[in-house]
Design a protein around this motif. Structure first.
Motif, PDB file in Angstrom:
ATOM      1  N   SER A   1      23.591 -17.792  -0.882  1.00  0.00           N
ATOM      2  CA  SER A   1      21.514 -18.173  -0.114  1.00  0.00           C
ATOM      3  C   SER A   1      20.794 -16.865  -0.034  1.00  0.00           C
ATOM      4  O   SER A   1      20.578 -16.682   1.623  1.00  0.00           O
ATOM      5  N   GLN A   2      21.435 -15.506  -1.029  1.00  0.00           N
ATOM      6  CA  GLN A   2      20.502 -14.523  -0.492  1.00  0.00           C
ATOM      7  C   GLN A   2      20.141 -14.071  -0.910  1.00  0.00           C
ATOM      8  O   GLN A   2      20.487 -13.833  -2.898  1.00  0.00           O
ATOM      9  N   ALA A   3      18.945 -13.461  -0.916  1.00  0.00           N
ATOM     10  CA  ALA A   3      18.033 -12.322  -1.668  1.00  0.00           C
ATOM     11  C   ALA A   3      18.697 -10.767  -1.686  1.00  0.00           C
ATOM     12  O   ALA A   3      18.454 -10.540  -0.524  1.00  0.00           O
ATOM     13  N   PHE A   4      18.745 -10.415  -2.540  1.00  0.00           N
ATOM     14  CA  PHE A   4      19.547  -9.044  -2.709  1.00  0.00           C
ATOM     15  C   PHE A   4      18.544  -7.903  -3.112  1.00  0.00           C
ATOM     16  O   PHE A   4      18.150  -7.957  -4.453  1.00  0.00           O
ATOM     17  N   ASN A   5      17.611  -6.920  -2.499  1.00  0.00           N
ATOM     18  CA  ASN A   5      17.407  -5.617  -3.016  1.00  0.00           C
ATOM     19  C   ASN A   5      17.679  -4.972  -3.852  1.00  0.00           C
ATOM     20  O   ASN A   5      18.621  -4.716  -3.211  1.00  0.00           O
ATOM     21  N   VAL A   6      18.417  -4.583  -5.384  1.00  0.00           N
ATOM     22  CA  VAL A   6      19.083  -3.635  -5.523  1.00  0.00           C
ATOM     23  C   VAL A   6      17.846  -2.191  -6.286  1.00  0.00           C
ATOM     24  O   VAL A   6      17.110  -2.509  -7.352  1.00  0.00           O
ATOM     25  N   GLY A   7      17.903  -1.267  -5.914  1.00  0.00           N
ATOM     26  CA  GLY A   7      16.694   0.076  -6.249  1.00  0.00           C
ATOM     27  C   GLY A   7      17.397   1.339  -5.447  1.00  0.00           C
ATOM     28  O   GLY A   7      18.922   0.733  -4.594  1.00  0.00           O
ATOM     29  N   ASN A   8      16.807   1.953  -5.868  1.00  0.00           N
ATOM     30  CA  ASN A   8      17.504   3.639  -5.206  1.00  0.00           C
ATOM     31  C   ASN A   8      16.642   4.481  -4.219  1.00  0.00           C
ATOM     32  O   ASN A   8      15.706   5.346  -4.883  1.00  0.00           O
ATOM     33  N   PRO A   9      16.756   3.869  -3.350  1.00  0.00           N
ATOM     34  CA  PRO A   9      15.535   5.111  -2.400  1.00  0.00           C
ATOM     35  C   PRO A   9      15.114   6.638  -2.638  1.00  0.00           C
ATOM     36  O   PRO A   9      14.106   7.367  -2.287  1.00  0.00           O
ATOM     37  N   GLY A  10      16.391   7.347  -2.961  1.00  0.00           N
ATOM     38  CA  GLY A  10      16.266   8.541  -3.141  1.00  0.00           C
ATOM     39  C   GLY A  10      15.248   8.526  -4.425  1.00  0.00           C
ATOM     40  O   GLY A  10      15.384  10.115  -5.006  1.00  0.00           O
ATOM     41  N   ASN A  11      14.887   7.638  -5.296  1.00  0.00           N
ATOM     42  CA  ASN A  11      14.842   8.064  -6.439  1.00  0.00           C
ATOM     43  C   ASN A  11      13.414   7.772  -6.608  1.00  0.00           C
ATOM     44  O   ASN A  11      12.485   7.550  -7.354  1.00  0.00           O
ATOM     45  N   ALA A  32       0.661  -0.949  -0.196  1.00  0.00           N
ATOM     46  CA  ALA A  32       0.221  -0.101  -0.153  1.00  0.00           C
ATOM     47  C   ALA A  32       1.290   1.007   0.277  1.00  0.00           C
ATOM     48  O   ALA A  32       2.042   0.917   0.334  1.00  0.00           O
ATOM     49  N   VAL A  33       0.393   2.863  -0.829  1.00  0.00           N
ATOM     50  CA  VAL A  33       0.298   3.824   0.046  1.00  0.00           C
ATOM     51  C   VAL A  33       1.619   3.913   0.873  1.00  0.00           C
ATOM     52  O   VAL A  33       2.822   4.408   0.820  1.00  0.00           O
ATOM     53  N   GLU A  34       1.350   3.190   1.951  1.00  0.00           N
ATOM     54  CA  GLU A  34       1.222   3.989   3.359  1.00  0.00           C
ATOM     55  C   GLU A  34       2.535   2.398   4.242  1.00  0.00           C
ATOM     56  O   GLU A  34       3.917   3.029   4.838  1.00  0.00           O
ATOM     57  N   SER A  35       3.279   1.644   3.157  1.00  0.00           N
ATOM     58  CA  SER A  35       3.959   0.984   2.814  1.00  0.00           C
ATOM     59  C   SER A  35       5.309   1.364   3.178  1.00  0.00           C
ATOM     60  O   SER A  35       5.712   1.937   3.307  1.00  0.00           O
ATOM     61  N   GLY A  36       5.897   0.838   3.846  1.00  0.00           N
ATOM     62  CA  GLY A  36       7.665   1.320   4.271  1.00  0.00           C
ATOM     63  C   GLY A  36       8.297   0.594   4.015  1.00  0.00           C
ATOM     64  O   GLY A  36       8.540   0.083   2.684  1.00  0.00           O
ATOM     65  N   GLU A  37       9.603   0.661   4.395  1.00  0.00           N
ATOM     66  CA  GLU A  37      11.080  -0.327   3.374  1.00  0.00           C
ATOM     67  C   GLU A  37      10.300  -1.278   2.753  1.00  0.00           C
ATOM     68  O   GLU A  37       9.951  -2.011   4.469  1.00  0.00           O
ATOM     69  N   LEU A  38      11.014  -2.618   1.825  1.00  0.00           N
ATOM     70  CA  LEU A  38      10.553  -4.105   2.213  1.00  0.00           C
ATOM     71  C   LEU A  38      12.072  -4.214   1.765  1.00  0.00           C
ATOM     72  O   LEU A  38      13.306  -4.268   1.966  1.00  0.00           O
ATOM     73  N   LEU A  39      12.000  -5.543   3.665  1.00  0.00           N
ATOM     74  CA  LEU A  39      12.502  -5.758   3.604  1.00  0.00           C
ATOM     75  C   LEU A  39      13.068  -7.284   2.922  1.00  0.00           C
ATOM     76  O   LEU A  39      12.499  -8.336   3.292  1.00  0.00           O
ATOM     77  N   GLU A  40      14.614  -8.358   2.787  1.00  0.00           N
ATOM     78  CA  GLU A  40      14.174  -8.732   1.861  1.00  0.00           C
ATOM     79  C   GLU A  40      14.309 -10.459   2.705  1.00  0.00           C
ATOM     80  O   GLU A  40      13.362 -11.282   1.531  1.00  0.00           O
ATOM     81  N   ASP A  41      14.091 -10.542   3.729  1.00  0.00           N
ATOM     82  CA  ASP A  41      13.983 -12.099   4.199  1.00  0.00           C
ATOM     83  C   ASP A  41      13.437 -11.526   5.341  1.00  0.00           C
ATOM     84  O   ASP A  41      12.617 -12.600   6.486  1.00  0.00           O
ATOM     85  N   SER A  42      11.984 -10.612   5.454  1.00  0.00           N
ATOM     86  CA  SER A  42      10.743 -10.884   7.140  1.00  0.00           C
ATOM     87  C   SER A  42      10.037 -10.177   6.045  1.00  0.00           C
ATOM     88  O   SER A  42       8.703  -9.699   6.969  1.00  0.00           O
ATOM     89  N   THR A  43       9.988  -9.392   5.423  1.00  0.00           N
ATOM     90  CA  THR A  43       8.808  -8.793   4.685  1.00  0.00           C
ATOM     91  C   THR A  43       7.758  -9.532   4.291  1.00  0.00           C
ATOM     92  O   THR A  43       7.898  -9.821   3.472  1.00  0.00           O
ATOM     93  N   PRO A  44       6.187 -10.074   5.001  1.00  0.00           N
ATOM     94  CA  PRO A  44       5.172 -10.934   4.072  1.00  0.00           C
ATOM     95  C   PRO A  44       4.695 -10.004   2.871  1.00  0.00           C
ATOM     96  O   PRO A  44       4.493  -8.865   2.578  1.00  0.00           O
ATOM     97  N   ALA A  45       3.984 -11.266   1.754  1.00  0.00           N
ATOM     98  CA  ALA A  45       4.267 -10.515   0.449  1.00  0.00           C
ATOM     99  C   ALA A  45       2.086 -11.242   0.859  1.00  0.00           C
ATOM    100  O   ALA A  45       1.874 -12.171   1.550  1.00  0.00           O
TER     101      ALA A  45
END
Length: 363
Positions: free
Chosen positions: A265-275, A132-145
């Motif tokens: 054995s890792q997932a990485f977000n690749v993005g630019n939060p400042g953009n 949702a619009v109010e959602s915070g940061e999306l964390l690779e290993d803990s954010t539910p989908a």
């Protein structure tokens, strides 16, 4: 420089080599390393300048062919970029989208597990679902989908990508890393409908096409959704930070510990939060950049128009309102953070698009 980058006997297999990201990665590999490249795709029109390069071998083929999968898996590093990833196809071609984003990657992962290759698999930020619009940061290993209902076939892509991630993570003996891109942009992105592709491209090429044709930019559901746009050059820098860490020692085989194993054995977000910007704000930025490139007043360009998602994409459309990545893991484990600002990335992208397609365009 990592001494492994200077190894002229090393070959990286790039699946989807002829695509937007793959073409940039290929150029970087040839410029920054002495590696050889085994490139696989269905076409290579973006790579005309590389087709005869002495360090490249190209194969026009599909991951649906088991023999192709087995050949790719013989190389020590496999980067899988292949996917059907345009929203307009998620509704009308759901089964083919699922095959492309689950069946084929699962087969490749299985082959890599057997051969001992390191698989760098490109997933998507869409695996986080209906944020949702109010959602915070999306964390690779803990954010539910949370995803839309089965009737919203918009989620065929995201759920196939998520299942592919789960398959890869559960596959015994596989050394893997998952990359979750957040709206990569840059030169060579997508296509112009009616010129070198059909259907509806992603938003940046969509807006660029409308600007060149003097048409209003269409804002799906008012353009309220927010995205973080990331330069493809930052994406390539991330991959080299990943390669540097993962190839810190011998790749070995199986699950033994090797230098750089913190990236496996890792997932990485690749993005630019400042953009981060709303799609409506993106439209206005692109209008301003296009007006500057043309030397005209922005008021001379058509105003954007709002259109419903179903009207524009068809029945089954649904969306996520915000995707804000946490990039702390990439910074902690790889020392990487995206740096290219939004306006710079947009101007480079639109300048390339205008130069590449700047003739009297008609659909």
């Amino acid at each position: 420089m990592n001494p492994r980058f200077d190894d002229s006997s090393f070959t990286v297999a790039i699946v989807g080599c002829g695509g937007f990201i793959g073409s940039h990665l290929l150029d970087a590999v040839l410029e920054r390393t002495r590696w050889r490249v085994f490139g696989v795709d269905l076409d290579f029109y973006r790579l005309q300048h590389r087709l005869n390069h002495e360090r490249c071998e190209f194969l026009c083929a599909d991951l649906a062919d088991p023999a192709v999968v087995e050949r790719i898996a013989q190389f020590p590093l496999v980067v899988n970029l292949a996917a059907i990833c345009t929203p307009s196809r998620y509704m009308g071609e759901a089964c083919e989208v699922i095959r492309s984003n689950y069946d084929h990657p699962a087969a490749l992962a299985t082959a890599c597990a057997k051969s001992g290759s390191w698989l760098v698999h490109f997933s998507t930020s869409e695996i986080y679902g209906k944020t949702a619009v109010e959602s915070g940061e999306l964390l690779e290993d803990s954010t539910p989908a949370v995803f839309g209902p089965v009737t919203a076939s918009r989620w065929s892509y995201a759920t196939a990508k998520l299942l592919a991630e789960r398959f890869i993570a559960g596959l015994p003996g596989l050394r893997w890393t998952v990359v979750r891109p957040f709206n990569f942009v840059g030169p060579y992105m997508d296509f112009m409908p009616g010129v070198d592709g059909e259907g509806i491209p992603r938003v940046l090429a969509n807006f660029s096409t409308a600007l060149l044709r003097g048409e209003p930019l269409k804002l799906v559901n008012g353009g309220k959704a927010k995205r973080c746009f990331t330069s493809v050059h930052d994406a390539v820098d991330f991959l080299f930070a990943l390669f540097d860490a993962g190839l810190g020692g011998s790749l070995g085989s199986g699950n033994e510990t090797v230098p750089g194993a913190g990236v496996f054995s890792q997932a990485f977000n690749v993005g630019n939060p400042g953009n981060e910007v709303s799609v409506a704000e993106l439209a206005q930025k692109m209008r301003a950049i296009f007006a500057k490139l043309r030397g005209v007043d922005v008021s001379s360009l058509p105003e954007p128009q709002s259109v419903s998602g179903e009207e524009y994409y068809g029945a089954g459309y649904d969306d996520s309102m915000r995707r804000m990545p946490s990039v702390a893991k990439a910074e902690r484990l790889l020392g990487f953070r995206a740096r290219i600002p939004l306006d710079t990335a947009l101007e480079e992208s639109l300048s390339w698009f205008v130069k590449h397609y700047d003739v009297a365009q008609t659909p």
